[in-house]
Design a protein around this motif. Structure first.
Motif, short mmCIF file in Angstrom:
data_model
loop_
_atom_site.label_atom_id
_atom_site.label_comp_id
_atom_site.label_asym_id
_atom_site.label_seq_id
_atom_site.Cartn_x
_atom_site.Cartn_y
_atom_site.Cartn_z
N VAL A 7 0.86 -1.19 0.00
CA VAL A 7 0.00 0.00 0.00
C VAL A 7 0.89 1.24 0.00
CG1 VAL A 7 -1.79 1.28 1.23
CG2 VAL A 7 -1.79 -1.22 1.28
N ASN A 8 0.58 2.18 -0.87
CA ASN A 8 1.27 3.47 -0.89
C ASN A 8 0.88 4.23 0.37
OD1 ASN A 8 2.12 6.10 -1.30
ND2 ASN A 8 1.30 6.28 -3.38
N GLY A 9 1.83 4.39 1.30
CA GLY A 9 1.54 5.02 2.58
C GLY A 9 1.86 6.49 2.65
N ARG A 10 1.99 7.14 1.51
CA ARG A 10 2.28 8.57 1.54
C ARG A 10 1.19 9.35 2.27
NH1 ARG A 10 1.89 12.82 -3.30
NH2 ARG A 10 2.57 14.66 -2.14
N TYR A 11 -0.05 8.85 2.26
CA TYR A 11 -1.16 9.54 2.92
C TYR A 11 -0.89 9.77 4.40
CZ TYR A 11 -2.54 4.95 4.75
OH TYR A 11 -2.56 3.75 5.40
N LEU A 12 -0.02 8.93 4.99
CA LEU A 12 0.29 9.07 6.42
C LEU A 12 1.10 10.33 6.71
CD1 LEU A 12 1.15 5.33 7.13
CD2 LEU A 12 -0.85 6.58 8.01
N THR A 13 1.71 10.91 5.67
CA THR A 13 2.50 12.13 5.86
C THR A 13 1.69 13.39 5.58
OG1 THR A 13 3.26 12.26 3.54
CG2 THR A 13 4.51 10.83 5.04
N GLN A 14 0.43 13.25 5.16
CA GLN A 14 -0.38 14.39 4.74
C GLN A 14 -1.42 14.75 5.80
OE1 GLN A 14 -1.76 12.36 1.21
NE2 GLN A 14 -0.39 13.52 -0.13
N SER A 15 -1.80 16.03 5.80
CA SER A 15 -2.88 16.44 6.68
C SER A 15 -4.17 15.74 6.24
CB SER A 15 -3.06 17.96 6.64
OG SER A 15 -3.33 18.39 5.32
N ILE A 16 -5.06 15.52 7.20
CA ILE A 16 -6.24 14.69 6.93
C ILE A 16 -7.37 15.51 6.31
CG2 ILE A 16 -8.00 13.21 7.95
CD1 ILE A 16 -6.02 12.38 10.04
N SER A 17 -7.73 15.12 5.10
CA SER A 17 -8.95 15.61 4.45
C SER A 17 -9.76 14.38 4.09
CB SER A 17 -8.60 16.43 3.20
OG SER A 17 -8.02 15.60 2.21
N GLY A 18 -10.77 14.55 3.26
CA GLY A 18 -11.60 13.41 2.91
C GLY A 18 -10.83 12.29 2.23
#
Length: 676
Positions: A7-18
């Motif tokens: 799984v591409n986990g780059r989302y874990l480094t980003q602020s949470i939006s939808g």
């Protein structure tokens, strides 16, 4: 057996939006499925991972952001199928699944920075071609992606957001300001979720706040305070901005609110809708894009362009306890259609075997617009009666009405006896006749489509246009693809035009181009977008470039005009009844100059248009086509250039040129309604 995907986990480094919330909940659900045992979430160094039960965490690389995603992630995921849940993925990886949530970067570019738009516009089409599977979060979004990325909607898997996370929130008002009137003893309030993006349309709620004040209703806005901080924006006294809040505070606000108001112009899904329904909060939502699909019959819908509708819907909720209770019950039922667990299982199926699984959400029917089709004609009854009869008998989506605009009722042939056709008469000239038709539109008309009297429309023309307008509320006008254009040759017989239309399988790539100046032989517009704009009646007779000018007027008002390959047909290019070569030649110079002066045509385009026409007439002067009066056109070109030098150039002066097969506008009868 260990799962072999990553799984591409780059989302874990980003602020949470939808989008990031979607990724976190899908991965959390995957972690609960035994078949995911041993799969890896790969992220840049320094990332904080949640505790996993079955998944493994891997931190790798020296960089972050796009550089890490495009350069280091594909190396770390080598040999494994990669799941990307947040719109982007490494271009160098082809064994991957990509979830693209929406087309907002393309359909609402003003909501994003230039750099962000550039990256997405360059990479997403490549991803669509290289990925083994594209997924998205709603059927409406799948339709949009199919248009922008030249895919078939059936090639896109719909795996929606879920609702379960909202049930785990624990309502907690402790972090709220004590003076904020959101408690049971206070007067009712509408809850809205703000964002910096203009397509969220939060300004509508601020604009109607004074009307809501009269009804004793407050407006509470949570989320980004970007719009609140605008220096020239004075908030009404009943509007309370809160900024960002925790999930538990959001749960309390949803539990106490009169309703969630969600006035977006476009959404790929609209997660707050499902969160509100899960909490038993009534919803008032926009009636376009994905929102009717997500809401079903569990919300009150209103146009994002009509503030009065929002006041009416909110007022109805305040006035009726029964309506609020009914919507809350429907919402709790509707949100069960959206499950993180079911979507995670769908992704697991794709990762194991990337073929399209069953749809998880019933497809909603597209909004049925009230469409009026307009045909302007002059002294060609044999032509217009065949095309209009074909149109009426073949369109998959029937128009609300058909208007034939002509100089006299005789121009309409036997259509005067057709109850499905309204005949309107008035002064001649393509621009003038189309304006006459606009004056006779019914008040219920949503979309007006203009066709030349020698255009044979594909049976799907109106249905495709209606679907486009329904799916994308920010499209103001659409023009179709011409499968064959007889205007460039001797003309195409009606029977041949029918054969071309029938032979079109629709298998070619479906493409949406924007911005695109409309082509007058087949184009449609929202009536609300037209407003008081009209075709320029100075562009006399055949109205050379009247379509370009009309589109230019709307574009100057901010209208979004597109070309959609789903709307198509054949322009026969019938030669009878057309303007004389000399008059047309004069218009070929005078009309571009006129548009350039108005600002509806850029100077370089106007000069190029004139140059090409003059060069073509000169080049074919010695050996002209038998169906083109090159001598007359060139003479008209030269007379226009003379008038430009002497300061007399004006498009109306085409009426003073040589003989024509049509009468002068001054001799036409005044406008009147003919027999229907």
């Amino acid at each position: 057996m260990s799962a072999s995907f990553a799984v591409n986990g780059r989302y874990l480094t980003q602020s949470i939006s939808g989008v990031q919330r979607y990724a976190r909940n899908i991965v959390r659900a995957l972690d609960q499925i035994p078949e995911s045992e041993g799969a890896t979430v790969i992220s840049p160094h320094g990332t904080s991972h949640p505790a996993y039960e079955r998944l493994q965490a891997l931190q790798t690389g020296l960089s972050t952001g796009y550089v890490w995603e495009q350069g280091e992630l594909p190396i770390a995921a080598r040999g494994r199928r990669l799941l990307n849940l947040c719109n982007m993925a490494p271009i160098l990886k082809n064994e991957q699944i990509v979830c693209i949530h929406d087309t907002n970067v393309l359909s609402s570019p003003g909501s994003y920075t230039r750099g962000f738009r550039t990256v997405y516009r360059c990479l997403q089409p490549l991803l669509a071609r290289r990925a083994v599977q594209i997924a998205t979060v709603s059927h409406a979004s799948a339709q949009e992606l199919a248009r922008y990325l030249a895919l078939s909607p059936d090639e896109i898997v719909v795996l929606p957001n879920g609702h379960e996370h909202a049930l785990s929130w624990k309502p907690d008002p402790a972090a709220l300001p004590a003076e904020l009137p959101v408690h049971p003893q206070d007067r009712p309030f509408v809850l809205a979720i703000n964002a910096t993006a203009p397509h969220k349309n939060i300004r509508l709620l601020i604009d109607i706040a004074p009307r809501l004040e009269e009804l004793g209703i407050n407006v509470v806005i949570i989320g980004s305070d970007h719009i609140i901080r605008q220096p020239k924006l004075a908030l009404p006294g009943n509007v309370y901005p809160l900024g960002r809040v925790s999930d538990d505070v959001l749960a309390y606000l949803l539990d106490q609110a009169l309703c969630l108001a969600f006035p977006s112009f476009t959404e790929g899904f609209g997660l707050p809708l499902v969160e509100a329904m899960a909490r038993g909060c009534p919803v008032v939502s926009s009636d376009c894009a994905s929102m009717p699909e997500i809401c079903g019959n569990a919300a009150l819908l209103a146009s994002p362009f009509d503030p009065a509708q929002w006041v009416d819907r909110i007022s109805a909720l305040k006035a009726s306890d029964h309506l609020r209770i009914e919507l809350a019950g429907r919402g709790r039922e509707q949100c069960r259609n959206f499950s993180w667990q079911k979507s995670a299982m769908g992704y697991l199926e794709l990762l194991q075997n990337p073929i399209r699984p069953r749809r998880l959400v019933p497809r909603s029917k597209p909004e049925q617009f009230q469409i009026t089709a307009v045909f302007a004609t002059l002294r060609r009854p044999d032509v217009v009666q065949r095309t209009v009869k074909h149109f009426l008998s073949s369109q998959r989506l029937s128009p609300k009405s058909v208007i034939v605009s002509c100089a006299t009722a005789e121009d309409a042939g036997d259509l005067v006896h057709n109850k499905a056709v309204k005949i309107v008469t008035g002064p001649i000239g393509l621009a003038t006749q189309r304006n006459t038709a606009l004056r006779h539109l019914g008040p219920e008309t949503d979309i007006v489509a203009f066709f030349d009297d020698d255009f044979v429309a594909h049976p799907d023309w109106l249905a495709e246009a209606a679907k486009l307008f329904c799916d994308d509320s920010q499209v103001d006008g659409v023009t179709g693809v011409v499968l064959a254009d007889g205007i460039k040759g001797p003309g195409i017989p009606f029977e041949e035009a029918e054969r071309i239309v029938e032979a079109d399988s629709g298998s070619a790539d479906r493409q949406l181009c924007q911005p695109f100046s409309p082509y007058g032989c087949n184009m449609a517009f929202r009536v609300t977008s037209i407003g008081d704009a009209r075709f320029d009646e100075k562009l006399v007779l055949y109205g050379w470039l009247e379509d370009r000018d009309f589109g230019g007027q709307l574009a100057m008002r901010g209208a979004r005009l597109v070309k959609w390959s789903g709307c198509k047909g054949v322009h026969m290019g019938v030669k009878s009844g057309r303007t004389s070569g000399e008059r047309l030649g004069y218009s070929q110079v005078a009309n571009p100059v006129h548009l350039m002066r108005k600002g509806t045509m850029a100077p370089h385009l106007a000069i190029g248009q004139m140059g090409r026409n003059i060069a073509s007439n000169m080049g074919r002067f010695i050996a002209p086509e038998p169906y083109v009066d090159r001598k007359g056109r060139l003479k008209g070109n030269l007379l226009a250039l003379r008038d430009a030098i002497t300061g007399k150039l004006a498009p109306e002066r085409a009426l003073l040129m040589g003989d024509s097969k049509v009468p002068m506008a001054a001799k036409a009868k005044p406008a009147q309604v003919g027999r229907t």
